[in-house]
Design an enzyme around this catalytic site. Structure first.
Site, PDB file in Angstrom:
ATOM      1  N   ASP A   1      34.694 -43.504 101.548  1.00  0.00           N
ATOM      2  CA  ASP A   1      35.283 -44.986 101.693  1.00  0.00           C
ATOM      3  C   ASP A   1      35.603 -45.605 100.451  1.00  0.00           C
ATOM      4  O   ASP A   1      35.123 -45.024  99.143  1.00  0.00           O
ATOM      5  CB  ASP A   1      33.766 -45.977 102.156  1.00  0.00           C
ATOM      6  CG  ASP A   1      34.400 -47.517 102.589  1.00  0.00           C
ATOM      7  OD1 ASP A   1      35.089 -47.424 103.629  1.00  0.00           O
ATOM      8  OD2 ASP A   1      34.648 -48.505 101.738  1.00  0.00           O
TER       9      ASP A   1
ATOM     10  N   ARG B   1      42.218 -43.069 109.251  1.00  0.00           N
ATOM     11  CA  ARG B   1      41.061 -43.257 109.859  1.00  0.00           C
ATOM     12  C   ARG B   1      40.758 -42.254 110.872  1.00  0.00           C
ATOM     13  O   ARG B   1      39.973 -42.648 112.044  1.00  0.00           O
ATOM     14  CB  ARG B   1      40.802 -44.728 110.240  1.00  0.00           C
ATOM     15  CG  ARG B   1      40.896 -45.752 109.073  1.00  0.00           C
ATOM     16  CD  ARG B   1      39.481 -45.682 108.566  1.00  0.00           C
ATOM     17  NE  ARG B   1      39.650 -46.807 107.344  1.00  0.00           N
ATOM     18  CZ  ARG B   1      38.613 -47.856 107.585  1.00  0.00           C
ATOM     19  NH1 ARG B   1      38.098 -47.892 108.679  1.00  0.00           N
ATOM     20  NH2 ARG B   1      38.719 -48.910 106.791  1.00  0.00           N
TER      21      ARG B   1
ATOM     22  N   TYR C   1      37.804 -57.549  97.438  1.00  0.00           N
ATOM     23  CA  TYR C   1      36.251 -57.573  98.015  1.00  0.00           C
ATOM     24  C   TYR C   1      35.391 -58.236  96.869  1.00  0.00           C
ATOM     25  O   TYR C   1      34.447 -58.840  96.966  1.00  0.00           O
ATOM     26  CB  TYR C   1      35.999 -56.232  98.293  1.00  0.00           C
ATOM     27  CG  TYR C   1      36.461 -55.562  99.774  1.00  0.00           C
ATOM     28  CD1 TYR C   1      36.267 -56.259 100.791  1.00  0.00           C
ATOM     29  CD2 TYR C   1      37.298 -54.604  99.737  1.00  0.00           C
ATOM     30  CE1 TYR C   1      36.706 -55.793 102.093  1.00  0.00           C
ATOM     31  CE2 TYR C   1      37.947 -54.322 101.048  1.00  0.00           C
ATOM     32  CZ  TYR C   1      37.750 -54.829 102.040  1.00  0.00           C
ATOM     33  OH  TYR C   1      38.244 -54.494 103.234  1.00  0.00           O
TER      34      TYR C   1
ATOM     35  N   ARG D   1      35.197 -43.820 113.938  1.00  0.00           N
ATOM     36  CA  ARG D   1      34.803 -44.289 115.048  1.00  0.00           C
ATOM     37  C   ARG D   1      35.084 -43.922 116.542  1.00  0.00           C
ATOM     38  O   ARG D   1      34.553 -44.485 117.503  1.00  0.00           O
ATOM     39  CB  ARG D   1      34.263 -45.939 115.057  1.00  0.00           C
ATOM     40  CG  ARG D   1      33.236 -46.053 114.137  1.00  0.00           C
ATOM     41  CD  ARG D   1      33.287 -47.614 113.695  1.00  0.00           C
ATOM     42  NE  ARG D   1      34.490 -48.132 113.100  1.00  0.00           N
ATOM     43  CZ  ARG D   1      34.463 -49.209 112.695  1.00  0.00           C
ATOM     44  NH1 ARG D   1      33.731 -50.390 112.972  1.00  0.00           N
ATOM     45  NH2 ARG D   1      35.627 -49.683 112.127  1.00  0.00           N
TER      46      ARG D   1
ATOM     47  N   ARG E   1      26.317 -40.440 113.150  1.00  0.00           N
ATOM     48  CA  ARG E   1      26.184 -41.812 112.536  1.00  0.00           C
ATOM     49  C   ARG E   1      24.888 -42.312 113.130  1.00  0.00           C
ATOM     50  O   ARG E   1      24.330 -43.375 112.189  1.00  0.00           O
ATOM     51  CB  ARG E   1      27.303 -42.557 112.367  1.00  0.00           C
ATOM     52  CG  ARG E   1      28.282 -42.055 111.431  1.00  0.00           C
ATOM     53  CD  ARG E   1      27.928 -42.401 110.054  1.00  0.00           C
ATOM     54  NE  ARG E   1      27.225 -43.841 109.802  1.00  0.00           N
ATOM     55  CZ  ARG E   1      27.806 -45.003 109.909  1.00  0.00           C
ATOM     56  NH1 ARG E   1      29.075 -45.161 110.059  1.00  0.00           N
ATOM     57  NH2 ARG E   1      26.939 -46.137 110.023  1.00  0.00           N
TER      58      ARG E   1
HETATM   59  O1  CP3 Z   1      39.410 -41.094 108.399  1.00  0.00           O
HETATM   60  C1  CP3 Z   1      39.593 -41.472 107.474  1.00  0.00           C
HETATM   61  O2  CP3 Z   1      40.629 -42.126 107.135  1.00  0.00           O
HETATM   62  C2  CP3 Z   1      38.629 -41.182 106.191  1.00  0.00           C
HETATM   63  C3  CP3 Z   1      37.700 -42.179 105.928  1.00  0.00           C
HETATM   64  C4  CP3 Z   1      37.933 -43.653 105.429  1.00  0.00           C
HETATM   65  C5  CP3 Z   1      37.022 -44.743 105.467  1.00  0.00           C
HETATM   66  N1  CP3 Z   1      37.412 -45.685 105.040  1.00  0.00           N
HETATM   67  C6  CP3 Z   1      35.810 -44.435 106.498  1.00  0.00           C
HETATM   68  C7  CP3 Z   1      35.050 -45.643 107.251  1.00  0.00           C
HETATM   69  C8  CP3 Z   1      38.925 -44.097 104.587  1.00  0.00           C
HETATM   70  C9  CP3 Z   1      40.002 -43.612 104.302  1.00  0.00           C
HETATM   71  C10 CP3 Z   1      38.479 -45.481 104.505  1.00  0.00           C
HETATM   72  C11 CP3 Z   1      39.253 -46.324 103.442  1.00  0.00           C
HETATM   73  C12 CP3 Z   1      38.921 -48.017 103.526  1.00  0.00           C
HETATM   74  N2  CP3 Z   1      37.838 -48.407 103.668  1.00  0.00           N
HETATM   75  C13 CP3 Z   1      39.855 -48.967 103.349  1.00  0.00           C
HETATM   76  C14 CP3 Z   1      41.391 -48.784 103.406  1.00  0.00           C
HETATM   77  C15 CP3 Z   1      41.785 -48.394 104.803  1.00  0.00           C
HETATM   78  C16 CP3 Z   1      42.343 -49.399 105.614  1.00  0.00           C
HETATM   79  O3  CP3 Z   1      41.996 -49.600 106.822  1.00  0.00           O
HETATM   80  O4  CP3 Z   1      43.222 -50.166 105.212  1.00  0.00           O
HETATM   81  C17 CP3 Z   1      39.222 -50.133 103.579  1.00  0.00           C
HETATM   82  C18 CP3 Z   1      40.033 -51.286 103.558  1.00  0.00           C
HETATM   83  C19 CP3 Z   1      37.926 -49.958 103.686  1.00  0.00           C
HETATM   84  C20 CP3 Z   1      36.704 -50.754 103.739  1.00  0.00           C
HETATM   85  C21 CP3 Z   1      35.956 -50.637 104.860  1.00  0.00           C
HETATM   86  N3  CP3 Z   1      35.055 -49.839 105.078  1.00  0.00           N
HETATM   87  C22 CP3 Z   1      36.074 -51.638 106.202  1.00  0.00           C
HETATM   88  C23 CP3 Z   1      37.077 -52.693 106.224  1.00  0.00           C
HETATM   89  C24 CP3 Z   1      35.105 -51.042 106.842  1.00  0.00           C
HETATM   90  C25 CP3 Z   1      35.063 -51.336 108.541  1.00  0.00           C
HETATM   91  C26 CP3 Z   1      33.895 -52.122 108.556  1.00  0.00           C
HETATM   92  C27 CP3 Z   1      33.668 -52.465 110.088  1.00  0.00           C
HETATM   93  O5  CP3 Z   1      32.535 -51.906 110.577  1.00  0.00           O
HETATM   94  O6  CP3 Z   1      34.355 -53.056 110.922  1.00  0.00           O
HETATM   95  C28 CP3 Z   1      34.465 -50.139 106.219  1.00  0.00           C
HETATM   96  C29 CP3 Z   1      33.587 -48.961 106.937  1.00  0.00           C
HETATM   97  C30 CP3 Z   1      34.304 -47.516 107.195  1.00  0.00           C
HETATM   98  N4  CP3 Z   1      34.828 -46.804 106.369  1.00  0.00           N
HETATM   99  C31 CP3 Z   1      33.944 -47.146 108.559  1.00  0.00           C
HETATM  100  C32 CP3 Z   1      34.549 -45.614 108.420  1.00  0.00           C
HETATM  101  C33 CP3 Z   1      34.675 -44.474 109.322  1.00  0.00           C
HETATM  102  C34 CP3 Z   1      33.209 -47.593 109.843  1.00  0.00           C
HETATM  103  C35 CP3 Z   1      31.979 -47.610 109.546  1.00  0.00           C
HETATM  104  C36 CP3 Z   1      30.958 -46.933 110.695  1.00  0.00           C
HETATM  105  O7  CP3 Z   1      31.475 -45.900 111.053  1.00  0.00           O
HETATM  106  O8  CP3 Z   1      29.933 -47.475 110.746  1.00  0.00           O
END
Ligand code: CP3
Length: 368
Positions: free
Chosen positions: A88, A39, A173, A43, A52
């Site tokens: 994602d 990640r 999910y 953010r 974003r």
């Molecule tokens: O930097 C990186 O690692 C690359 C990008 C990446 C994202 N999601 C971007 C993202 C990766 C590798 C993921 C994987 C992901 N997504 C996982 C597995 C990783 C882990 O943490 O165990 C999971 C479970 C998800 C599903 C998901 N997507 C969640 C739980 C969320 C958070 C929601 C929130 O707002 O709390 C996301 C959204 C997400 N994916 C964001 C990012 C940068 C945040 C959204 C935003 O910026 O508005």
């Protein structure tokens, strides 16, 4: 198994095969331990939050120019040794036509839960995995752009890591229709409707596998499977009802090799997997370890002797530097038991992390 040699222009054949990251994943000990952060593209970076504004998460993922720019941001800022592709785990579902959005502060939310055999069969009938191949176009474009930008940045020596969600994490999910704490709906379905469960997991594996293959063919030099919710499962259930689908996801890229016949490094990462390391036998190069289990202990439980990745507790990011530095050194020391070690956090960068602390960790790991 017949192998498919990646094109001569693929980064593994031109720039990245001797990178610290790929060497460590392949069980070697480069002079410097490579470091990147799960990640890292996201953010915690003000430049990410700025880009974003006014754009939904999944729209950003499907805009190749934007996705490539976000992928590069942490490499420029922190000097990490790899980029992870900004996307994602639900992107392949979205591209297969499944109605899903990522709600800010919540996570992936589906139009309806897929929690009966009828719902599973309807989902599979409406969204055949083959449909993904054309739909992956924006992903291939974004990967190619990211790789081109990495070539300009440090002569292309930084690899791009591709990734996908593991079938269980996607299914957790889908079955609940949204994020849940204990993944009870999915875990219950394993026992109540084992056949429908197997069909659902197999379909998730097809989608995630195609997503991975698309990223590697477009230029990713390694891939990581995020099995984020696997830690909610007893080891015996994981082995019987989940691991085969995770392995099948990797099968989608196992045939791909560089021009010296070396396969693309495969990384598996599960959260809360302390009980699972002993049964993690997925034939991968590297296993990511979360922050709960010391790296050396986790490695000793693993039957296959892989390289390891991890595992600084993200909770330490706010600690005074001497405390944090000692913790980083401890992770590095424990990582020495494995044939290769890639430094990382034990889970993703929290949104509240101070980016300057991440840069300082990179510099410290590199100075050792
Ligand atoms: O930097 C990186 O690692 C690359 C990008 C990446 C994202 N999601 C971007 C993202 C990766 C590798 C993921 C994987 C992901 N997504 C996982 C597995 C990783 C882990 O943490 O165990 C999971 C479970 C998800 C599903 C998901 N997507 C969640 C739980 C969320 C958070 C929601 C929130 O707002 O709390 C996301 C959204 C997400 N994916 C964001 C990012 C940068 C945040 C959204 C935003 O910026 O508005």
């Amino acid at each position: 198994m017949t192998t498919t040699v990646l094109p001569a222009t693929h980064p593994l054949n031109t720039d990245t095969a001797s990178s610290w990251l790929v060497s460590a994943y392949r069980g070697e000990r480069p002079d410097t331990t490579p470091v990147w952060f799960m990640r890292q593209a996201g953010r915690s970076l003000p430049e990410y939050r700025e880009l974003r504004v006014g754009r939904r998460m999944l729209d950003a993922c499907l805009d190749p120019e934007l996705a490539a720019e976000i992928t590069l941001q942490p490499v420029r800022r922190h000097g990490v040794d790899a980029a992870i592709f900004f996307s994602d785990i639900v992107v392949p579902l979205k591209l297969a036509g499944v109605p899903v959005e990522i709600e800010p502060g919540v996570g992936p939310v589906f139009a309806a839960p897929v929690d009966t055999p009828e719902a599973v069969d309807a989902l599979l009938a409406e969204h055949p995995p083959e449909g993904l191949d054309d739909a992956l176009d924006p992903i291939r474009k974004a990967v190619r752009r990211s790789v081109m930008a990495l070539r300009l940045l440090h002569d292309g020596r930084d690899p791009l890591i591709g990734f996908a969600g593991a079938p269980f994490t996607l299914a957790a999910y889908l079955v609940a229709g949204r994020p849940s704490k204990d993944h009870l709906a999915a875990r219950a379905m394993i026992h109540r409707h084992p056949d429908a469960w197997a069909r659902l997991l197999d379909w998730c594996a097809e989608l995630s596998g195609r997503f991975l293959r698309g990223q590697v063919l477009a230029g990713a030099s390694a891939v990581q499977l995020f099995d984020s919710w696997a830690g909610s499962l007893p080891a015996a259930i994981y082995r019987a009802h989940v691991a085969p689908a995770s392995s099948k996801t990797f099968d989608a890229v196992r045939d791909l090799t560089d021009d010296r016949g070396r396969p693309v490094p495969l990384v598996h990462f599960a959260v809360g997997a302390g009980e699972l390391y002993g049964v993690l036998d997925l034939d991968v190069d590297c296993i990511g370890v979360d922050w709960r289990t010391p790296l050396d202990e986790a490695w000793r439980r693993m039957p296959t002797g892989p390289a390891v990745q991890g595992n600084l507790d993200p909770a330490l990011l706010g600690a005074p530097w001497p405390v944090l530095r000692d913790a980083v050194d401890d992770v590095l020391r424990r990582g020495e038991v494995a044939p290769g070690h890639v430094f990382n956090l034990g889970h993703g960068v929290p949104p509240s992390a101070d980016p300057e602390v991440l840069t300082r960790i990179v510099d410290h790991v590199h100075s050792r």
